[in-house]
Design a protein around this motif. Sequence first.
Motif, mmCIF file in Angstrom:
data_model
loop_
_atom_site.group_PDB
_atom_site.id
_atom_site.type_symbol
_atom_site.label_atom_id
_atom_site.label_comp_id
_atom_site.label_asym_id
_atom_site.label_seq_id
_atom_site.Cartn_x
_atom_site.Cartn_y
_atom_site.Cartn_z
ATOM 1 N N ALA A 20 1.048 -19.494 -2.607
ATOM 2 C CA ALA A 20 1.012 -20.885 -3.079
ATOM 3 C C ALA A 20 0.673 -21.026 -4.563
ATOM 4 O O ALA A 20 1.372 -21.705 -5.294
ATOM 5 C CB ALA A 20 0.069 -21.705 -2.209
ATOM 6 N N ASP B 170 -2.464 -16.132 4.858
ATOM 7 C CA ASP B 170 -2.291 -17.577 5.023
ATOM 8 C C ASP B 170 -1.914 -18.196 3.683
ATOM 9 O O ASP B 170 -2.760 -18.370 2.810
ATOM 10 C CB ASP B 170 -3.594 -18.185 5.564
ATOM 11 C CG ASP B 170 -3.389 -19.609 6.055
ATOM 12 O OD1 ASP B 170 -4.302 -20.146 6.702
ATOM 13 O OD2 ASP B 170 -2.311 -20.167 5.787
ATOM 14 N N GLU B 171 -0.658 -18.520 3.547
ATOM 15 C CA GLU B 171 -0.095 -19.125 2.328
ATOM 16 C C GLU B 171 -0.522 -18.352 1.084
ATOM 17 O O GLU B 171 -1.130 -18.915 0.173
ATOM 18 C CB GLU B 171 -0.504 -20.587 2.225
ATOM 19 C CG GLU B 171 -0.047 -21.349 3.446
ATOM 20 C CD GLU B 171 0.268 -22.796 3.188
ATOM 21 O OE1 GLU B 171 0.773 -23.127 2.106
ATOM 22 O OE2 GLU B 171 -0.009 -23.582 4.101
ATOM 23 N N GLN C 2 -6.497 -19.132 3.262
ATOM 24 C CA GLN C 2 -6.055 -20.061 2.225
ATOM 25 C C GLN C 2 -7.149 -20.310 1.214
ATOM 26 O O GLN C 2 -6.916 -20.380 0.022
ATOM 27 C CB GLN C 2 -5.692 -21.406 2.861
ATOM 28 C CG GLN C 2 -4.239 -21.613 3.075
ATOM 29 C CD GLN C 2 -3.956 -23.023 3.547
ATOM 30 O OE1 GLN C 2 -4.490 -23.485 4.540
ATOM 31 N NE2 GLN C 2 -3.136 -23.705 2.806
ATOM 32 N N THR D 215 3.261 -19.823 6.030
ATOM 33 C CA THR D 215 3.787 -20.406 4.808
ATOM 34 C C THR D 215 4.405 -21.767 5.051
ATOM 35 O O THR D 215 4.685 -22.155 6.175
ATOM 36 C CB THR D 215 4.868 -19.474 4.198
ATOM 37 O OG1 THR D 215 5.342 -20.064 2.992
ATOM 38 C CG2 THR D 215 6.032 -19.299 5.154
ATOM 39 N N HIS D 216 4.584 -22.488 3.961
ATOM 40 C CA HIS D 216 5.342 -23.741 3.986
ATOM 41 C C HIS D 216 6.765 -23.485 3.517
ATOM 42 O O HIS D 216 7.631 -24.315 3.664
ATOM 43 C CB HIS D 216 4.754 -24.716 2.958
ATOM 44 C CG HIS D 216 3.674 -25.558 3.512
ATOM 45 N ND1 HIS D 216 2.424 -25.633 2.978
ATOM 46 C CD2 HIS D 216 3.673 -26.400 4.554
ATOM 47 C CE1 HIS D 216 1.699 -26.473 3.667
ATOM 48 N NE2 HIS D 216 2.420 -26.966 4.633
#
Lengths: 502, 256
Positions: A173, A169-170, A88, A201-202
């Motif tokens: 974004a 990792d994400e 991230q 992810t979100h």
Amino acid sequence: MPSANTIRLQNIFKYYGDHTVLNNINIEFKQGQIYCILGENGAGKSTLAKVIAGIVSIDSGNITIKNKQIHKLSSSLAAKLGIKIACQENFLFENLTVTENILINNEFTFSNSCILNNKRNNKKAREILDSLHININEKKLIRDLSLPECKLIEIARSFYDNPDILILDEPTAPLGITETENIITSIFEAKNRGSCVIYITHMIQEVSQIADQIIIMNSGSIVINKKYSKLDSKDYFLRSMAGEDYLNRYPKTKAQKGRPLLQVKNISSKNGAVKNASFTLQSGEILGLAGLQGAGKSTIAKMLFGLEEAIAGKTLIDGEDINICQPRHGIENGIAYVGDDTLKGIFPSLNLIENIMMMSYNRFLKKGFLDSEAISIEARESMHYFHMNVQDPTIKISKQSIGTIQKSNICRWALLDSKIYLMDDPTKSLDIPSKVEIYNLMNRIAHSDSGILLISSDISELVGMCDRILVMFKGEIIKEFKSGESCSKDILNCSFGNIHNP
Amino acid sequence: MFAAQRIEIIKDFLIKNKTADISTLTSILNVSDVTVRKDLDKLEKDKFLLKIHGGAVLCETETTETISRINISNHTAKSKIAELALTLIEEDDSIFIGPGSTCFLLSQNIKRLKGISVVTNNVAVSNEVMGSIKRTYLLGGELKDINGIPYTSDAASLESLSKIFVNKAFISIDGIDLKAGITCNTLNKANLINFISNISKTLIVLADNEKFDHIGMYQAASLESISCVVTNRCDLDEYKRTFFEKNIKLLTTFDI
């Protein structure tokens, strides 16, 4: 041909002090599959990714990679075994070029040449960038790139040389729609080549596009690990991510709401992180601010205290239009700021008494000298008043417990009779007893004609302690929840940008 | 020193000496006389004192007299607990208040809220609130007393309780312990608490510092049946941890 069971994690535990970050993780990752890991902030997703990539060590458990049990996984060993990660945070060297950054951990480690910036390497970098449809000149320096461009380079670096296990990792974004689509296409290509892709992810929307297997983490444990099916409802995932609402544990009391202490009207930050935000904070109120990382929560607090520049809007304190350009203005107007780094707010080589009294020294000037006896008396009275029971307040503050340090960060403001408390993740690194003490301290503050803006990534904490909660998304305040009208799941859903319930 | 601390010192001084003059207060508190006068204004508004030329005199209200008659032990702690517990009560609540002095102190402030119905077996409480609140229900039975505060106690009175609805129950106890739960020294009280924990939506325990790690004769209820504990004691790390994990609120007092 790598073995079918590419990675197996058994009984993995990881602790940071009192806090169990990974709680008995058991999972297998196989080649040619895309695994999506979902979860709230602090669920343990990034830590799990870093454990697989060898960046973070485990406290107990077994890691087996390609049928070989690994006793001590380091990041270089992980790289040799074909594991690459795009974290991230961007780990790029600002003063080097795109080529050098892409190749530095890939070629340099295994080659004799110290020169990366040659024709051959530039060509290699260009190839990988083209294959990912990334339109950035490979000879540019990282410091000349924008944040989304840096993210793309970080991703390119992890894709280089077609790793067997790719962890992202994400990744999307900070990216726009086209760039996200390109990354997703590249992920499918990696899968088809036989790579195992672990995607954190979100965004539930992305999951539905790419996931073969969906994994949901909550508070360090894996709560769901199953094949993704289009029939699974979004609500089901949200509930698993948010977990149960143990709200009664938060010692919330209702204070009488009084006058509007702080009125914020249409403020925007110079760095673009906050756009057109408006809200009011009343005395007696604890107002929560929720949102994903990067939504702008911390920036709002920094703007109100004068640490970040505002380029538009008005701030009214007790009805008066106040211009806050630096912390001194904030302090003069009764604003207290407790930042999200507990240790950054203290003078580590001074003791507890000196730290608490540091901002109040001007009251103790007697003919040009400090009245140290009076200072000591008031400090001890305050410590008693705030229930700070320490064995020895005269040792260096850095030797005190983190709970005591955080309390002192708040107490020093109370001694200034501050009225508006901006608290950014105040209980983040604390153990449970300290958290309970800080919550009770917040009650005390709310009951003394003051107001608190509570920024937190712990949604349960917000629902448990706040009278109202504002949710931020990409710099804007998109919804307000009243106490009693909200549950963690709805706030979590809103923090993804959805104003309506699923 | 800030306002709340100064107010406490002035109050203590007046309770002890009945009168105080501004110059004495300014030298004790080490603040200007303007500040002292502001503090006295506030206390006069709260009907604690009466300002006179050059100082103030304590208001001998009925409340202060009642307290000195009953002679409550650990009074400061208990009144802080009662003040904090008050913030848990909302308008139109129907509450149960148990026997004991802490509960009595709680009842003294209930009149400030609207629409409250009180069910109690504490005679001092019923005297205190009767007429000032929406409805008072006193349970019948044989009269007993704890430290001069009379309450009714009878197995039969529990029967009548089962027909009444309360959404919050405030009780004080003789002991609270992480393993033994809440305990009492009399069987009657233990039975009452046990019964209440089953019929009230939330059970709120008022426990001053002396009650912790103390185990009474009879178990009244397990820890799991408690919703909230209000106490003046702040150093109990194991209790903080256990209550948080068991989803129980722990409120620690401060000067409101």
